[in-house]
Design a protein around this motif. Structure first.
Motif, PDB file in Angstrom:
ATOM      1  N   PHE A 273       0.778  -1.116  -0.026  1.00 25.05           N
ATOM      2  CA  PHE A 273      -0.175  -0.049   0.050  1.00 25.05           C
ATOM      3  C   PHE A 273       0.729   1.209   0.144  1.00 25.05           C
ATOM      4  CE2 PHE A 273      -3.380   2.554   1.822  1.00 25.05           C
ATOM      5  CZ  PHE A 273      -4.293   2.414   0.779  1.00 25.05           C
ATOM      6  N   ALA A 274       1.987   1.104   0.665  1.00 27.31           N
ATOM      7  CA  ALA A 274       2.896   2.351   0.546  1.00 27.31           C
ATOM      8  C   ALA A 274       3.645   2.895  -0.626  1.00 27.31           C
ATOM      9  CB  ALA A 274       4.257   1.933   1.636  1.00 27.31           C
ATOM     10  N   ARG A 275       3.541   1.848  -1.705  1.00 26.89           N
ATOM     11  CA  ARG A 275       3.624   2.189  -2.961  1.00 26.89           C
ATOM     12  C   ARG A 275       2.775   3.252  -3.628  1.00 26.89           C
ATOM     13  NH1 ARG A 275       4.102  -4.048  -4.432  1.00 26.89           N
ATOM     14  NH2 ARG A 275       6.251  -4.363  -2.741  1.00 26.89           N
ATOM     15  N   PHE A 276       1.712   3.177  -3.135  1.00 26.77           N
ATOM     16  CA  PHE A 276       0.486   4.097  -3.666  1.00 26.77           C
ATOM     17  C   PHE A 276       0.023   5.172  -2.676  1.00 26.77           C
ATOM     18  CE2 PHE A 276       0.005  -0.079  -5.200  1.00 26.77           C
ATOM     19  CZ  PHE A 276       0.024   0.190  -6.337  1.00 26.77           C
ATOM     20  N   ALA A 277       0.495   4.962  -1.320  1.00 28.92           N
ATOM     21  CA  ALA A 277       0.192   5.907  -0.152  1.00 28.92           C
ATOM     22  C   ALA A 277       1.152   5.892   0.679  1.00 28.92           C
ATOM     23  CB  ALA A 277      -1.232   5.884   0.257  1.00 28.92           C
ATOM     24  N   PRO A 278       2.469   6.349   0.527  1.00 31.77           N
ATOM     25  CA  PRO A 278       3.456   6.179   1.600  1.00 31.77           C
ATOM     26  C   PRO A 278       3.040   6.747   3.116  1.00 31.77           C
ATOM     27  CG  PRO A 278       4.310   7.758  -0.440  1.00 31.77           C
ATOM     28  CD  PRO A 278       2.642   7.321  -0.404  1.00 31.77           C
ATOM     29  N   ALA A 279       2.106   7.619   3.100  1.00 35.16           N
ATOM     30  CA  ALA A 279       1.777   8.204   4.545  1.00 35.16           C
ATOM     31  C   ALA A 279       1.072   6.887   5.157  1.00 35.16           C
ATOM     32  CB  ALA A 279       0.892   9.622   4.225  1.00 35.16           C
ATOM     33  N   ALA A 280       0.651   6.089   4.649  1.00 38.48           N
ATOM     34  CA  ALA A 280      -0.178   5.121   5.339  1.00 38.48           C
ATOM     35  C   ALA A 280       0.328   4.205   6.202  1.00 38.48           C
ATOM     36  CB  ALA A 280      -0.986   4.450   4.260  1.00 38.48           C
ATOM     37  N   ALA A 281       1.941   3.972   5.420  1.00 39.29           N
ATOM     38  CA  ALA A 281       2.611   3.086   6.428  1.00 39.29           C
ATOM     39  C   ALA A 281       2.805   3.586   7.844  1.00 39.29           C
ATOM     40  CB  ALA A 281       3.978   2.948   5.801  1.00 39.29           C
ATOM     41  N   GLU A 282       2.859   4.993   8.084  1.00 44.35           N
ATOM     42  CA  GLU A 282       2.799   5.395   9.380  1.00 44.35           C
ATOM     43  C   GLU A 282       1.819   5.279  10.550  1.00 44.35           C
ATOM     44  OE1 GLU A 282       5.813   8.458   9.436  1.00 44.35           O
ATOM     45  OE2 GLU A 282       6.273   6.875   8.195  1.00 44.35           O
ATOM     46  N   MET A 283       0.725   4.960   9.796  1.00 42.15           N
ATOM     47  CA  MET A 283      -0.672   4.664  10.688  1.00 42.15           C
ATOM     48  C   MET A 283      -0.437   3.666  11.589  1.00 42.15           C
ATOM     49  SD  MET A 283      -3.240   5.295   7.651  1.00 42.15           S
ATOM     50  CE  MET A 283      -4.848   5.055   8.572  1.00 42.15           C
ATOM     51  N   ILE A 284      -0.983   3.905  12.902  1.00 40.81           N
ATOM     52  CA  ILE A 284      -1.234   2.789  13.626  1.00 40.81           C
ATOM     53  C   ILE A 284      -2.601   2.310  13.682  1.00 40.81           C
ATOM     54  CG2 ILE A 284       0.793   3.761  15.260  1.00 40.81           C
ATOM     55  CD1 ILE A 284      -1.358   4.298  17.257  1.00 40.81           C
ATOM     56  N   PHE A 285      -2.631   0.938  14.093  1.00 41.27           N
ATOM     57  CA  PHE A 285      -3.844   0.158  13.990  1.00 41.27           C
ATOM     58  C   PHE A 285      -4.978   0.856  14.873  1.00 41.27           C
ATOM     59  CE2 PHE A 285      -6.537  -3.898  14.248  1.00 41.27           C
ATOM     60  CZ  PHE A 285      -6.455  -4.168  13.002  1.00 41.27           C
ATOM     61  N   MET A 286      -6.228   0.960  14.024  1.00 44.59           N
ATOM     62  CA  MET A 286      -7.417   1.517  14.697  1.00 44.59           C
ATOM     63  C   MET A 286      -7.146   3.080  14.604  1.00 44.59           C
ATOM     64  SD  MET A 286      -9.553  -0.874  14.965  1.00 44.59           S
ATOM     65  CE  MET A 286     -11.123  -0.628  16.220  1.00 44.59           C
ATOM     66  N   THR A 287      -6.513   3.645  13.549  1.00 47.73           N
ATOM     67  CA  THR A 287      -6.705   4.968  13.198  1.00 47.73           C
ATOM     68  C   THR A 287      -6.962   4.972  11.584  1.00 47.73           C
ATOM     69  OG1 THR A 287      -4.398   5.087  12.380  1.00 47.73           O
ATOM     70  CG2 THR A 287      -5.076   5.556  15.000  1.00 47.73           C
ATOM     71  N   ALA A 288      -7.482   6.212  11.618  1.00 46.83           N
ATOM     72  CA  ALA A 288      -7.774   6.513  10.042  1.00 46.83           C
ATOM     73  C   ALA A 288      -7.352   7.907   9.541  1.00 46.83           C
ATOM     74  CB  ALA A 288      -9.545   6.418   9.926  1.00 46.83           C
ATOM     75  N   LYS A 289      -7.346   8.028   8.280  1.00 47.47           N
ATOM     76  CA  LYS A 289      -6.759   9.437   7.635  1.00 47.47           C
ATOM     77  C   LYS A 289      -7.314   9.260   6.129  1.00 47.47           C
ATOM     78  CE  LYS A 289      -2.128  10.797   8.274  1.00 47.47           C
ATOM     79  NZ  LYS A 289      -0.610  10.318   8.551  1.00 47.47           N
ATOM     80  N   ALA A 290      -7.343  10.593   5.979  1.00 54.19           N
ATOM     81  CA  ALA A 290      -7.953  10.903   4.343  1.00 54.19           C
ATOM     82  C   ALA A 290      -6.645  11.015   3.716  1.00 54.19           C
ATOM     83  CB  ALA A 290      -8.614  12.228   4.445  1.00 54.19           C
ATOM     84  N   ILE A 291      -6.400  10.100   2.846  1.00 56.22           N
ATOM     85  CA  ILE A 291      -5.066  10.096   2.005  1.00 56.22           C
ATOM     86  C   ILE A 291      -5.358  10.048   0.629  1.00 56.22           C
ATOM     87  CG2 ILE A 291      -2.938   8.701   1.835  1.00 56.22           C
ATOM     88  CD1 ILE A 291      -3.162   7.881   4.519  1.00 56.22           C
ATOM     89  N   ASP A 292      -4.669  10.633  -0.101  1.00 58.18           N
ATOM     90  CA  ASP A 292      -4.513  10.045  -1.626  1.00 58.18           C
ATOM     91  C   ASP A 292      -3.657   8.998  -2.024  1.00 58.18           C
ATOM     92  OD1 ASP A 292      -6.010  12.582  -2.013  1.00 58.18           O
ATOM     93  OD2 ASP A 292      -4.418  13.545  -3.225  1.00 58.18           O
ATOM     94  N   VAL A 293      -4.682   7.976  -2.566  1.00 55.08           N
ATOM     95  CA  VAL A 293      -4.002   6.513  -2.782  1.00 55.08           C
ATOM     96  C   VAL A 293      -3.814   6.676  -4.450  1.00 55.08           C
ATOM     97  CG1 VAL A 293      -4.467   4.158  -2.470  1.00 55.08           C
ATOM     98  CG2 VAL A 293      -5.246   5.829  -0.663  1.00 55.08           C
ATOM     99  N   ALA A 294      -2.778   6.667  -4.824  1.00 53.54           N
ATOM    100  CA  ALA A 294      -2.518   6.525  -6.373  1.00 53.54           C
ATOM    101  C   ALA A 294      -3.245   7.851  -6.867  1.00 53.54           C
ATOM    102  CB  ALA A 294      -3.000   5.198  -7.070  1.00 53.54           C
ATOM    103  N   GLY A 295      -3.247   8.796  -6.200  1.00 50.80           N
ATOM    104  CA  GLY A 295      -3.834  10.020  -6.659  1.00 50.80           C
ATOM    105  C   GLY A 295      -5.619  10.054  -6.537  1.00 50.80           C
ATOM    106  N   ILE A 296      -5.743   9.223  -5.766  1.00 49.42           N
ATOM    107  CA  ILE A 296      -7.423   9.146  -5.374  1.00 49.42           C
ATOM    108  C   ILE A 296      -7.652   9.173  -4.131  1.00 49.42           C
ATOM    109  CG2 ILE A 296      -9.496   7.565  -5.667  1.00 49.42           C
ATOM    110  CD1 ILE A 296      -7.870   5.744  -7.586  1.00 49.42           C
ATOM    111  N   PRO A 297      -8.579  10.408  -3.829  1.00 47.34           N
ATOM    112  CA  PRO A 297      -8.770  10.818  -2.438  1.00 47.34           C
ATOM    113  C   PRO A 297      -9.732   9.725  -1.637  1.00 47.34           C
ATOM    114  CG  PRO A 297     -10.453  12.093  -3.900  1.00 47.34           C
ATOM    115  CD  PRO A 297      -9.458  11.074  -4.949  1.00 47.34           C
ATOM    116  N   CYS A 298      -9.152   9.061  -0.763  1.00 51.32           N
ATOM    117  CA  CYS A 298      -9.944   7.818   0.072  1.00 51.32           C
ATOM    118  C   CYS A 298      -9.699   8.180   1.615  1.00 51.32           C
ATOM    119  CB  CYS A 298      -8.819   6.664  -0.272  1.00 51.32           C
ATOM    120  SG  CYS A 298      -9.000   6.025  -2.104  1.00 51.32           S
TER     121      CYS A 298
END
Lengths: 380, 125
Positions: free
Chosen positions: A170-195
């Protein structure tokens, strides 16, 4: 036994055509035509998720916003329906909780998120079970005070990427997601798509659940499936993975007749909520915490190789003392596993019981769950 | 010369002399998916046509295997107890379940031949 089909009375997810293209065997599930397995089959899909990464379409689940003037007001309104500490959520935190009825029975289990993004600071994001979503949304909406509203999200798909390689992929498409800890959420662009990305899941593995705009769902799914570690996984393996992880399936292991205490889900009731005693069924549930329950949900490990399915009677001391609510074969355990309710006297780990499979008592032991080791990302 | 017959429940029976070998068809194993457990009867048990001869379980569900013909169990495929996946690998051969000593050979005439079963399966698609 039936061949793949499209039943016109069933709803479809935005990924439906892709499932067919991938060779899925489709089955009706909660009113949707869903993939139960792909070409590799349930066994291989399960093991792949435990060793690499599996991609699941869970778009049939119900997503919604509960919106109000500010978080505190919205959280307090939701707390009248659930026993969890919603007010205590940190920005970006997710909590597993339960919609309760007045008798303390479980109407549904759900994920509740307070988004960290300032634009959503007055909102709570919820994900509920597919089979319950219409009833849940109606129940919540009917019980919200003026100024707070529930808005079902019909234009977003939900996909899950689960397994030990999920983070790396997933980090290949959304590097910021790798930092997240379990049971947290974040609005992130994944491969340029707002998720809206949640670090959570239903497999006992690390990974993500990704709320993605419907129109981008196929493109994002294809991108993830294009990675060598990722394979599509059907509902069959989703069920065996969650059973190994000891997680409840609504309508089977928990329902309107089971309380959180009987279901061994007492941990969902926040400390402050116990003190305030102001959630539905609080009197019954708090009495059960203080004085005990007559039955409890436990893990069961059959000693032989025969799986014991849902509905199997559990015998202890020559009496029927319970029933299996989920049971089957655990591919990672490489043997049969089950969970069910037993009379409290028989609920201690290590207790010997018998499972009545095809009229024959077969030895089994009460065991702690999960059946497999959980591998969540708890710390940074 | 052996002959093979089929039921509409997707069992096959291959007859050599007065011994019938029973299994499930390739179509059946594909519908079931990965077989993870097989329960076989005791040798010596008498089974009437249409009665449960064995149980086959996939990850998700259990299914009965019915005896296509009546007879006494003379042998079971113990290999399947250790390696139930044999049913998926070779349903029509090494994945057989039981051998029955036929008690009424005339029952075979009620079953489908290979061609009839083939068109039966095509009709299910």
């Amino acid at each position: 036994m039936s061949a793949p089909h499209i039943d016109e009375t069933l709803q479809v997810t935005p990924l439906h055509a892709l499932h067919i293209e991938l060779g899925a065997k489709m089955v009706p599930f909660a009113g949707y035509d869903m993939p139960v397995q792909y070409k590799d089959g349930v066994l291989a899909e399960h093991l792949h998720t435990r060793t690499a990464a599996g991609l699941f379409d869970v778009s049939h689940m119900g997503q919604a916003w509960i919106e109000g003037p500010d978080f505190e007001t919205v959280a307090k309104a939701l707390e009248t329906l659930v026993p969890g500490d919603i007010l205590g959520l940190a920005p970006g935190a997710i909590r597993y909780t339960l919609l309760l009825n007045d008798k303390g029975g479980i109407r549904d289990d759900l994920m509740v998120t307070w988004p960290a993004e300032p634009a959503r600071a007055n909102s709570i994001f919820i994900i509920v079970n597919a089979a319950c979503k219409e009833a849940d949304f109606a129940h919540i909406a009917a019980n919200l005070p003026a100024g707070i509203s529930l808005k079902p999200i019909a234009d977003r798909a939900l996909i899950a990427l689960q397994g030990p390689k999920a983070v790396e992929v997933f980090a290949r498409f959304a590097p910021a997601a790798a930092e997240m800890i379990f049971m947290t959420a974040k609005a992130i662009d994944v491969a340029g798509i707002p998720c809206l990305v949640s670090r959570s899941g239903y497999t006992g593995e690390d990974g993500y659940e990704i709320s993605v705009p419907e129109k981008d769902a196929v493109a994002l799914t294809k991108k993830l499936l294009g990675e060598p570690e990722v394979k599509p996984i059907g509902l069959g393996a989703r069920d065996s993975l969650r059973l190994e992880a000891g997680l409840c399936l609504y309508g089977h292991d928990i329902d309107e007749t089971t309380t959180p205490i009987e279901a061994a889900l007492g941990w969902v009731i926040g400390k402050r909520r116990r003190e305030e005693a102001n959630f539905p069924g609080a009197k019954i549930i708090l009495d059960q915490i203080a004085n005990g329950v007559t039955r409890k949900r436990v893990g069961l490990l059959p000693e032989g190789k025969a799986p014991a399915r849902e509905g199997t009677e559990i015998v202890g001391g020559d009496k029927i003392i319970g029933t299996i609510t989920s049971g089957g074969y655990g591919p990672s355990v490489a043997g049969p596993i089950a969970m069910g309710y037993v009379a409290t006297d028989f609920s201690k780990v290590g207790t010997d019981v018998e499972l009545m499979v095809r009229g024959k008592g077969r030895p089994a032991k009460v065991v702690a769950m999960p059946f497999t080791e959980k591998r969540f990302h708890k710390t940074k | 010369m052996s002959e093979i017959r089929f039921t509409d429940q997707h069992e096959w029976v291959r007859v050599d002399g007065d011994v019938a070998t029973v299994g499930i068809t390739d179509y059946a194993q594909e519908q079931l998916g990965d077989v993870v457990y097989v329960e076989l009867p005791e040798v010596g048990k008498s089974i009437a046509a249409g009665e449960e001869a064995a149980v086959v379980e996939s990850v998700k569900a259990a299914s009965e295997v019915y005896a296509p013909v009546s007879g006494d169990v003379v042998e079971v495929n113990a290999d399947l107890e250790a390696a139930p996946g044999g049913v998926n690998e070779d349903a029509m051969g090494k994945g057989w379940f039981v051998k029955l000593k036929l008690s009424d050979k005339s029952e075979l005439s009620k079953l489908m031949d290979e061609e009839a079963y083939k068109s039966f399966v095509e009709g299910l698609a």
